[in-house]
Design an enzyme around this catalytic site. Sequence first.
Site, short mmCIF file in Angstrom:
data_model
loop_
_atom_site.label_atom_id
_atom_site.label_comp_id
_atom_site.label_asym_id
_atom_site.label_seq_id
_atom_site.Cartn_x
_atom_site.Cartn_y
_atom_site.Cartn_z
N LYS A 23 -53.81 -47.81 18.37
CA LYS A 23 -53.42 -47.13 19.61
C LYS A 23 -52.33 -47.96 20.27
CE LYS A 23 -56.22 -47.34 23.15
NZ LYS A 23 -57.40 -47.08 23.99
N CYS A 42 -40.41 -40.03 24.65
CA CYS A 42 -40.06 -39.38 23.37
C CYS A 42 -40.44 -40.23 22.16
CB CYS A 42 -38.56 -39.07 23.32
SG CYS A 42 -37.49 -40.50 23.01
FE1 FES Z 1 -37.46 -41.83 25.03
FE2 FES Z 1 -35.53 -41.72 26.84
S1 FES Z 1 -37.42 -40.74 26.88
S2 FES Z 1 -35.56 -42.83 24.99
#
Ligand code: FES
Length: 75
Positions: A23, A42
């Site tokens: 995790k 991301c």
């Molecule tokens: Fe992952 Fe910007 S949200 S690099």
Amino acid sequence: FACKKASCCSSRVNTKIKLGEPKVADTVDLEDIGDKKAFCRCWKSEKFPYCDGSHGKHNKETGDNLGPLIVKKKE
Ligand code: FES
């Protein structure tokens, strides 16, 4: 089912950050954030857990609409 490989599952979100760990959890001291900091959502950032702008490339390539969590002091 818990896949340990980064490349075998298209449903896997994290393909690069601390893959050997069960995790990924990070702690950031409030004192180190300063007035404003962008946190990566991301999982593509080279500076994870901070955003480095890599979400832009991901969005362009996939049509996704990901962006960071921005933590800031009230103005
Ligand atoms: Fe992952 Fe910007 S949200 S690099």
